[in-house]
Design a protein around this motif. Structure first.
Motif, PDB file in Angstrom:
ATOM      1  N   TYR A  12      15.799 136.995  96.908  1.00 37.28           N
ATOM      2  CA  TYR A  12      14.697 136.562  96.109  1.00 37.28           C
ATOM      3  C   TYR A  12      14.914 137.153  94.463  1.00 37.28           C
ATOM      4  O   TYR A  12      14.822 136.182  93.421  1.00 37.28           O
ATOM      5  CB  TYR A  12      13.534 137.062  96.497  1.00 37.28           C
ATOM      6  CG  TYR A  12      12.163 136.466  95.749  1.00 37.28           C
ATOM      7  CD1 TYR A  12      11.626 135.030  95.988  1.00 37.28           C
ATOM      8  CD2 TYR A  12      11.711 137.122  94.610  1.00 37.28           C
ATOM      9  CE1 TYR A  12      10.743 134.526  95.632  1.00 37.28           C
ATOM     10  CE2 TYR A  12      10.572 136.825  94.042  1.00 37.28           C
ATOM     11  CZ  TYR A  12      10.120 135.500  94.345  1.00 37.28           C
ATOM     12  OH  TYR A  12       9.205 134.939  93.950  1.00 37.28           O
ATOM     13  N   SER A  13      15.397 138.169  94.417  1.00 37.29           N
ATOM     14  CA  SER A  13      15.703 138.606  93.118  1.00 37.29           C
ATOM     15  C   SER A  13      16.784 138.023  92.165  1.00 37.29           C
ATOM     16  O   SER A  13      16.822 137.597  91.266  1.00 37.29           O
ATOM     17  CB  SER A  13      16.096 140.212  93.032  1.00 37.29           C
ATOM     18  OG  SER A  13      16.390 140.841  91.794  1.00 37.29           O
ATOM     19  N   SER A  46       9.901 132.843  89.345  1.00 36.30           N
ATOM     20  CA  SER A  46       9.097 134.122  89.730  1.00 36.30           C
ATOM     21  C   SER A  46       7.752 133.855  90.241  1.00 36.30           C
ATOM     22  O   SER A  46       6.850 133.012  89.564  1.00 36.30           O
ATOM     23  CB  SER A  46       9.138 134.800  88.167  1.00 36.30           C
ATOM     24  OG  SER A  46       8.453 136.171  88.323  1.00 36.30           O
ATOM     25  N   GLY A  47       7.376 134.418  91.299  1.00 39.34           N
ATOM     26  CA  GLY A  47       6.172 134.404  91.891  1.00 39.34           C
ATOM     27  C   GLY A  47       6.112 133.235  92.879  1.00 39.34           C
ATOM     28  O   GLY A  47       5.109 133.117  93.626  1.00 39.34           O
ATOM     29  N   THR A  48       7.095 132.427  92.918  1.00 42.79           N
ATOM     30  CA  THR A  48       7.064 131.429  93.960  1.00 42.79           C
ATOM     31  C   THR A  48       7.003 131.752  95.250  1.00 42.79           C
ATOM     32  O   THR A  48       7.779 132.943  95.542  1.00 42.79           O
ATOM     33  CB  THR A  48       8.148 130.201  93.708  1.00 42.79           C
ATOM     34  OG1 THR A  48       8.046 129.728  92.291  1.00 42.79           O
ATOM     35  CG2 THR A  48       8.432 129.249  94.549  1.00 42.79           C
ATOM     36  N   THR A 104      15.496 134.658  91.366  1.00 42.36           N
ATOM     37  CA  THR A 104      14.481 134.263  90.222  1.00 42.36           C
ATOM     38  C   THR A 104      15.541 134.623  89.025  1.00 42.36           C
ATOM     39  O   THR A 104      15.116 134.354  87.769  1.00 42.36           O
ATOM     40  CB  THR A 104      13.352 135.235  90.240  1.00 42.36           C
ATOM     41  OG1 THR A 104      13.962 136.613  90.670  1.00 42.36           O
ATOM     42  CG2 THR A 104      12.281 134.868  91.383  1.00 42.36           C
ATOM     43  N   ASP A 105      16.720 135.355  89.245  1.00 45.01           N
ATOM     44  CA  ASP A 105      17.464 135.704  87.824  1.00 45.01           C
ATOM     45  C   ASP A 105      18.146 134.558  87.552  1.00 45.01           C
ATOM     46  O   ASP A 105      18.170 134.181  86.321  1.00 45.01           O
ATOM     47  CB  ASP A 105      18.711 136.905  88.108  1.00 45.01           C
ATOM     48  CG  ASP A 105      19.355 136.903  87.261  1.00 45.01           C
ATOM     49  OD1 ASP A 105      19.061 137.568  86.119  1.00 45.01           O
ATOM     50  OD2 ASP A 105      20.689 136.836  87.354  1.00 45.01           O
ATOM     51  N   MET A 124       6.620 139.567  92.447  1.00 47.33           N
ATOM     52  CA  MET A 124       7.707 139.271  93.564  1.00 47.33           C
ATOM     53  C   MET A 124       7.230 139.751  94.674  1.00 47.33           C
ATOM     54  O   MET A 124       7.279 139.206  95.652  1.00 47.33           O
ATOM     55  CB  MET A 124       9.043 140.030  93.235  1.00 47.33           C
ATOM     56  CG  MET A 124      10.039 140.078  94.279  1.00 47.33           C
ATOM     57  SD  MET A 124      11.642 140.971  93.991  1.00 47.33           S
ATOM     58  CE  MET A 124      12.010 141.656  95.353  1.00 47.33           C
ATOM     59  N   PRO A 143      14.146 131.882  86.388  1.00 45.63           N
ATOM     60  CA  PRO A 143      13.007 132.572  85.860  1.00 45.63           C
ATOM     61  C   PRO A 143      11.748 131.691  86.279  1.00 45.63           C
ATOM     62  O   PRO A 143      10.688 132.258  86.802  1.00 45.63           O
ATOM     63  CB  PRO A 143      13.153 133.007  84.450  1.00 45.63           C
ATOM     64  CG  PRO A 143      14.833 133.061  84.295  1.00 45.63           C
ATOM     65  CD  PRO A 143      15.097 131.871  85.146  1.00 45.63           C
TER      66      PRO A 143
END
Length: 464
Positions: free
Chosen positions: A336-337, A347-349, A340-341, A1, A344
């Motif tokens: 962002y969190s 994640s890392g985008t 991505t929740d 992240m 998923p």
């Protein structure tokens, strides 16, 4: 992240939308001296420009002057989440309490029609705003959210709103549209279009100029009073003066308690591959949210980014609005969190843009539009973040009010409504920020208890 949220040079710009619209951002000439007009409009966002557009179209002889403190589309009109929806901040029961059930339903129908009117007007003016009317899917991702989703649809039926207006999706139907984690179901309405708001507002500014409207940028209005809009470089004397300043309204003398500016923040990813979109969905560019208490909103852009925003930034004492408030790294990280929740696969985008800006909230959470015929002072605002379409309805309504027309639009319940003034400081600072924290707590409570939040029930009357 962490690496995904590393700032890059784009982060210092106003928004993704400002960064990706092909337009000349050179400011139009500022006002230089006193001028006379029939209509002076303060603010070159959607409200002001739609008002100028419809007035000039209805009566080309009108002398219309628009005054803008920065550049057209600088504020919320160029920074929002890109939803052109039928959402109105006040509920149908609230509107019915103001003017009766038929009037409330007329307001709802007008909002639904407005989504198509925005598309029609943009097409007529040759404005390519990346518009896609895919509707809105609002996910239920917990049992408490699923209860709210079902209750919302049940209430819609009580208000004569059928499945063509709002319907309930089961788990399979919801995930066919949007493949988010923990989805139990969703609500869906067709009455929303994803747009590129800066393309629309900049195109609209050019359209009003083609109709003979004068737009002065970098011209901050210091005072609005009957027959006059006063600036540092001259006065505009006009029969009608329209206040179209939304989240910036508290900066005008006498309006420090009319609306409060509450910040909404947004992030945008890099363009995503077709394979990633296959895992997410939104094939028709539906806009999306979920039934949590602290609002989030998202869309798939025409260039395949995911734009995702939400509330949670603090209200600033004294209704202050400053450029540094457009950014809150903690809120960006939470967005962002949350993203991505939901997905998923992201994640890392990399996030390429992150921005924010103030929206205007009236004390009773009910938008309004009106014209005081004795003073010639008109206004529209208090959209609570639902302004992309509501501003268009406001512009058409102000056209009819200024021209003295008695129409279906001028009889809608929000016309002439006066919201109560906000409390004086520090009470409103304490109350608003306590409310924001309560909504965050309510969502956390529901994750633990899996039951509807008692906190949210207690605070809801204070938050519209």
């Amino acid at each position: 992240m962490g690496c995904a949220l590393t700032p890059d040079p784009h982060w210092e710009r106003l928004s993704l939308w400002h960064d990706t619209v092909e337009t000349d951002w050179t400011p139009r000439p500022a006002l230089d001296g006193d001028v006379d007009a029939d209509v002076a409009i303060v603010g070159a966002g959607f409200t002001g420009l739609w008002t100028a557009y419809y007035l000039a179209d209805a009566d080309p002889t009108l002398r219309i002057v628009v005054l803008e403190a920065e550049t057209a589309g600088y504020g919320a009109s160029g920074r929002n989440g890109g939803w052109c929806s039928a959402l109105f901040p006040a509920s149908l029961p609230t509107l019915a309490a103001l003017a009766g059930r038929p009037a409330a339903l007329a307001q709802h129908r007008a909002m639904r029609d407005t989504v198509d009117e925005v598309a029609r007007a943009a097409a007529a003016e040759g404005i390519d705003a990346d518009l896609a009317k895919g509707g809105t899917v609002v996910l239920a991702r917990s049992r408490a959210q699923w209860r709210r989703a079902r209750a919302e649809v049940a209430e819609a039926r009580e208000w004569e709103r059928d499945e063509d207006d709002l319907r309930l999706l089961d788990r399979a139907e919801a995930t066919e549209v949007l493949h988010a984690t923990r989805t139990l179901g969703a609500t869906y309405t067709p009455d929303c279009a994803a747009i590129h708001p800066a393309k629309l507002v900049r195109g609209l500014a050019a359209a009003v100029e083609r109709r003979g409207v004068t737009v002065h940028e970098r011209t901050r209005v210091r005072e609005v009073r009957p027959g006059l809009a006063r600036t540092a470089t001259g006065d505009v004397r006009a029969t009608t003066v329209v206040r179209a300043t939304e989240g910036y309204t508290p900066g005008l003398p006498g309006h420090d308690r009319t609306l409060v500016p509450v910040y909404s923040l947004v992030i945008a990813t890099e363009p995503l591959s077709a394979a990633v979109w296959d895992e997410i969905g939104l094939a028709r560019r539906e806009t999306f949210s979920d039934h949590r208490h602290l609002i989030v909103y998202g869309q798939r852009t025409a260039d395949d980014r995911l734009v995702f925003g939400g509330r949670g930034a603090p209200y600033h004492l004294g209704s202050r609005v400053r450029p540094e408030f457009d950014r809150d790294e903690h809120v960006f990280a939470r967005l962002y969190s949350t993203l991505t929740d939901l997905f998923p696969v992201l994640s890392g985008t990399r996030v390429t843009h992150a921005w924010g800006g103030p929206l205007g909230i009236p004390r009773d959470w009910c938008a309004s539009v009106g014209l005081d015929r004795e003073t010639g002072l008109a206004w529209a605002g208090g959209y609570v973040g639902d302004g992309v379409s509501t501003t268009n309805l406001a512009g058409r309504t102000l056209r009819d009010l200024v021209l003295g027309r008695d129409t279906d639009l001028t009889r809608l319940p929000w016309v002439g409504h006066r919201s109560p003034a906000w409390e004086r400081e520090p009470l409103r600072w304490l109350g608003i920020n306590a409310g924001l924290r309560a909504m965050t707590l309510a969502d956390a409570e529901e994750r633990v208890t899996r039951m509807p939040s008692l906190v949210a029930k207690a605070v809801a009357p204070l938050l519209g």
